[in-house]
Motif scaffolding. Structure first.
Motif, mmCIF file in Angstrom:
data_model
loop_
_atom_site.group_PDB
_atom_site.id
_atom_site.type_symbol
_atom_site.label_atom_id
_atom_site.label_comp_id
_atom_site.label_asym_id
_atom_site.label_seq_id
_atom_site.Cartn_x
_atom_site.Cartn_y
_atom_site.Cartn_z
ATOM 1 N N ASN A 65 60.143 42.099 -1.576
ATOM 2 C CA ASN A 65 59.529 43.168 -0.793
ATOM 3 C C ASN A 65 60.403 44.408 -0.972
ATOM 4 O OD1 ASN A 65 61.784 42.713 0.898
ATOM 5 N ND2 ASN A 65 60.612 41.303 2.186
ATOM 6 N N MET A 66 60.250 45.371 -0.127
ATOM 7 C CA MET A 66 61.039 46.599 -0.273
ATOM 8 C C MET A 66 62.379 46.462 0.463
ATOM 9 S SD MET A 66 59.579 48.552 -2.386
ATOM 10 C CE MET A 66 60.076 50.256 -2.217
ATOM 11 N N THR A 67 63.088 45.383 0.146
ATOM 12 C CA THR A 67 64.446 45.177 0.645
ATOM 13 C C THR A 67 65.286 44.576 -0.469
ATOM 14 O OG1 THR A 67 64.144 42.905 1.443
ATOM 15 C CG2 THR A 67 63.584 44.710 2.985
ATOM 16 N N VAL A 68 66.598 44.672 -0.303
ATOM 17 C CA VAL A 68 67.544 43.923 -1.133
ATOM 18 C C VAL A 68 68.548 43.270 -0.188
ATOM 19 C CG1 VAL A 68 67.322 45.347 -3.197
ATOM 20 C CG2 VAL A 68 69.043 45.926 -1.486
ATOM 21 N N ILE A 69 69.128 42.181 -0.633
ATOM 22 C CA ILE A 69 70.099 41.443 0.168
ATOM 23 C C ILE A 69 71.462 41.548 -0.502
ATOM 24 C CG2 ILE A 69 70.735 39.189 1.124
ATOM 25 C CD1 ILE A 69 67.737 38.445 0.941
ATOM 26 N N LYS A 96 73.475 40.661 4.182
ATOM 27 C CA LYS A 96 72.997 41.875 4.834
ATOM 28 C C LYS A 96 71.745 42.345 4.116
ATOM 29 C CE LYS A 96 73.280 45.744 7.321
ATOM 30 N NZ LYS A 96 73.108 45.772 8.809
ATOM 31 N N THR A 97 70.645 42.502 4.867
ATOM 32 C CA THR A 97 69.390 42.963 4.294
ATOM 33 C C THR A 97 69.268 44.472 4.468
ATOM 34 O OG1 THR A 97 68.288 40.852 4.752
ATOM 35 C CG2 THR A 97 66.879 42.761 4.349
ATOM 36 N N LEU A 98 69.033 45.175 3.364
ATOM 37 C CA LEU A 98 68.907 46.631 3.369
ATOM 38 C C LEU A 98 67.488 47.025 2.985
ATOM 39 C CD1 LEU A 98 72.210 47.546 1.468
ATOM 40 C CD2 LEU A 98 71.860 47.406 3.943
ATOM 41 N N LYS A 111 65.896 56.396 -9.172
ATOM 42 C CA LYS A 111 66.946 55.387 -9.218
ATOM 43 C C LYS A 111 67.719 55.470 -7.905
ATOM 44 C CE LYS A 111 69.244 54.508 -12.961
ATOM 45 N NZ LYS A 111 70.164 54.588 -14.129
ATOM 46 N N ASP A 112 67.686 54.381 -7.129
ATOM 47 C CA ASP A 112 68.454 54.295 -5.888
ATOM 48 C C ASP A 112 69.738 53.516 -6.136
ATOM 49 O OD1 ASP A 112 66.249 55.527 -4.857
ATOM 50 O OD2 ASP A 112 65.630 53.876 -3.548
ATOM 51 N N CYS A 113 70.711 53.680 -5.270
ATOM 52 C CA CYS A 113 71.992 52.994 -5.413
ATOM 53 C C CYS A 113 72.358 52.260 -4.134
ATOM 54 C CB CYS A 113 73.101 53.984 -5.758
ATOM 55 S SG CYS A 113 72.946 54.715 -7.386
ATOM 56 N N VAL A 114 72.756 50.997 -4.289
ATOM 57 C CA VAL A 114 73.300 50.216 -3.183
ATOM 58 C C VAL A 114 74.818 50.421 -3.199
ATOM 59 C CG1 VAL A 114 73.499 47.937 -2.131
ATOM 60 C CG2 VAL A 114 71.465 48.534 -3.484
ATOM 61 N N GLU A 129 83.266 54.945 10.386
ATOM 62 C CA GLU A 129 82.665 53.631 10.224
ATOM 63 C C GLU A 129 82.502 53.336 8.730
ATOM 64 O OE1 GLU A 129 78.835 53.827 12.070
ATOM 65 O OE2 GLU A 129 77.934 54.990 10.444
ATOM 66 N N TRP A 130 82.208 52.055 8.426
ATOM 67 C CA TRP A 130 81.835 51.730 7.057
ATOM 68 C C TRP A 130 80.434 51.146 7.080
ATOM 69 C CZ3 TRP A 130 80.598 47.476 3.974
ATOM 70 C CH2 TRP A 130 80.682 46.209 4.571
ATOM 71 N N ARG A 131 79.716 51.346 5.982
ATOM 72 C CA ARG A 131 78.317 50.935 5.934
ATOM 73 C C ARG A 131 77.978 50.306 4.582
ATOM 74 N NH1 ARG A 131 76.017 56.965 7.008
ATOM 75 N NH2 ARG A 131 77.030 57.394 9.033
ATOM 76 N N LEU A 132 77.059 49.352 4.619
ATOM 77 C CA LEU A 132 76.311 48.976 3.430
ATOM 78 C C LEU A 132 75.023 49.775 3.513
ATOM 79 C CD1 LEU A 132 76.812 45.105 3.237
ATOM 80 C CD2 LEU A 132 77.458 46.776 1.496
ATOM 81 N N GLU A 133 74.732 50.556 2.475
ATOM 82 C CA GLU A 133 73.577 51.435 2.558
ATOM 83 C C GLU A 133 72.970 51.658 1.179
ATOM 84 O OE1 GLU A 133 74.703 55.311 3.967
ATOM 85 O OE2 GLU A 133 76.594 55.305 2.864
ATOM 86 N N ILE A 134 71.743 52.172 1.189
ATOM 87 C CA ILE A 134 71.061 52.526 -0.048
ATOM 88 C C ILE A 134 70.918 54.040 -0.079
ATOM 89 C CG2 ILE A 134 68.921 52.355 -1.372
ATOM 90 C CD1 ILE A 134 68.531 49.564 -0.224
ATOM 91 N N ILE A 135 71.436 54.653 -1.136
ATOM 92 C CA ILE A 135 71.320 56.092 -1.324
ATOM 93 C C ILE A 135 70.118 56.344 -2.222
ATOM 94 C CG2 ILE A 135 72.489 58.195 -2.050
ATOM 95 C CD1 ILE A 135 73.875 56.729 0.271
#
Length: 345
Positions: A65-69, A96-98, A111-114, A129-135
């Motif tokens: 789907n429109m997520t990545v783990i 962690k699901t993004l 092109k997105d970046c994790v 803070e620190w984050r896992l994120e998609i740019i």
């Protein structure tokens, strides 16, 4: 500048967080990228290596789907807002699901970046803070024209995502691993050759996981192949009527090995059928472990006819062939392999 007494932070009391970050920096590797070369207190940031490098690995959802783990693991991120600020340790203790932002319409590719990002209000901004994120990347009219977006200054890239027009899911084929792997000073760094540090420190050994190969860092910032250990002499396997020549005094049998500087060597004296001038004959094969990475060839002598020829070893199957290069020779049945020495690895 030497300390005569232990600094206060080693005993008790409060002290700046930067002190801890600098201690962490001292335990990690030399800067691995040109951008960090002018600030030697920086480290080679990235993901902690693990078995098959599963830490912080981005993957598709079981039903795409429109997520990545992103999997659990440890990540070391240097502060690039200011030189010598120190290193952050970011711990993700579970999957962690993004969420990936919706795709664009017709003719819109991106092109997105994790990434794993650190935000520290002490050096920039107002968030700590620190984050896992998609740019999210900007749109392009062609898939090949889509480029990475601008990334936060203090981040470690995990994966690239290709997003096409009206795309409704991110499958494995749209996730491209882009992790760099951090390592303690002096340790071997396992990393794909495609994302190796551009400037490994002198003597740093890299294991290129996609090539199953070791290289090392040189003083000028480039890499060179590790010199392989010489192999033992091993008998070749003959084809057809070819065999070892034993008509002389203590003639050596036909053998092959890889030398310490990566050359394939053949030795021995062989005999077989006559080879017409300009014709090719297959003598035999070298063992599979000695198959060269490239075509290897060398001019050799034929003592019976006072002629010469070229012996070759095929990288695809290890076949040893000889080409009679002496037009005057017609009874070329004895070939001396000792002159063969060619680049193999």
């Amino acid at each position: 500048m030497a300390e005569i007494n232990p600094p206060a932070w080693m005993q008790a009391g409060s002290y700046p967080a930067r002190t801890d970050r600098l201690v962490l920096s001292s335990l990690l590797g030399y800067p691995g990228f040109l951008v960090d070369e002018s600030t030697p207190m920086r480290i080679r940031q990235g993901i902690k290596p693990s078995y098959q490098n599963q830490q912080f690995k981005a993957r598709a959802a079981p039903t795409p789907n429109m997520t990545v783990i992103v999997s659990a693991g440890f990540c070391f991120i240097d502060n690039h807002d200011a030189g010598g600020t120190g290193t952050y340790v970011c711990v993700n203790d579970a999957d962690k699901t993004l969420t990936v932002q919706p795709a664009g319409g017709a003719g819109q590719y991106r092109k997105d970046c994790v990434v794993a990002s650190v935000y520290d209000a002490e050096t920039a901004g107002s968030v700590s803070e620190w984050r896992l994120e998609i740019i999210q990347g900007t749109y392009a009219a062609l898939a090949g024209a889509a480029t990475r977006p601008s990334l936060p200054p203090n981040c470690s890239l995990i994966a690239d995502l290709t997003i096409g027009p009206s795309q409704t899911s991110v499958a494995t084929g749209q996730i491209f691993d882009a992790r760099n792997f951090a390592v303690a000073a002096g340790g071997i760094l396992p990393v794909a050759s495609t994302i190796s540090p551009s400037r490994p420190h002198p003597g740093q050994v890299l294991y290129q996981t996609n090539l199953d190969k070791f290289v090392y860092g040189r003083l000028d910032g480039t890499t060179a192949d590790m010199v392989p250990k010489a192999t033992s002499w091993t008998a070749i396997t003959f084809s057809g009527a070819w065999t070892n020549y034993t008509g002389g005094v203590s003639e050596a049998p036909a053998m092959a090995r890889i030398t310490g500087d990566g050359r394939l060597e053949l030795s021995g004296y062989v005999t077989g059928v006559a080879v017409a001038a300009g014709a090719t004959a297959t003598i035999g094969t070298v063992p599979a472990a000695l198959w060269p990475a490239y075509w290897s060839r060398c001019v050799i002598g034929n003592s019976l006819a006072s002629g010469y020829g070229t012996v070759r070893v095929d990288p695809s199957n290890g076949a040893i062939t000889v080409i009679n290069g002496d037009i005057a020779a017609s009874n070329t049945v004895r070939w001396q392999l000792d002159g063969f020495s060619a680049r193999a690895v």
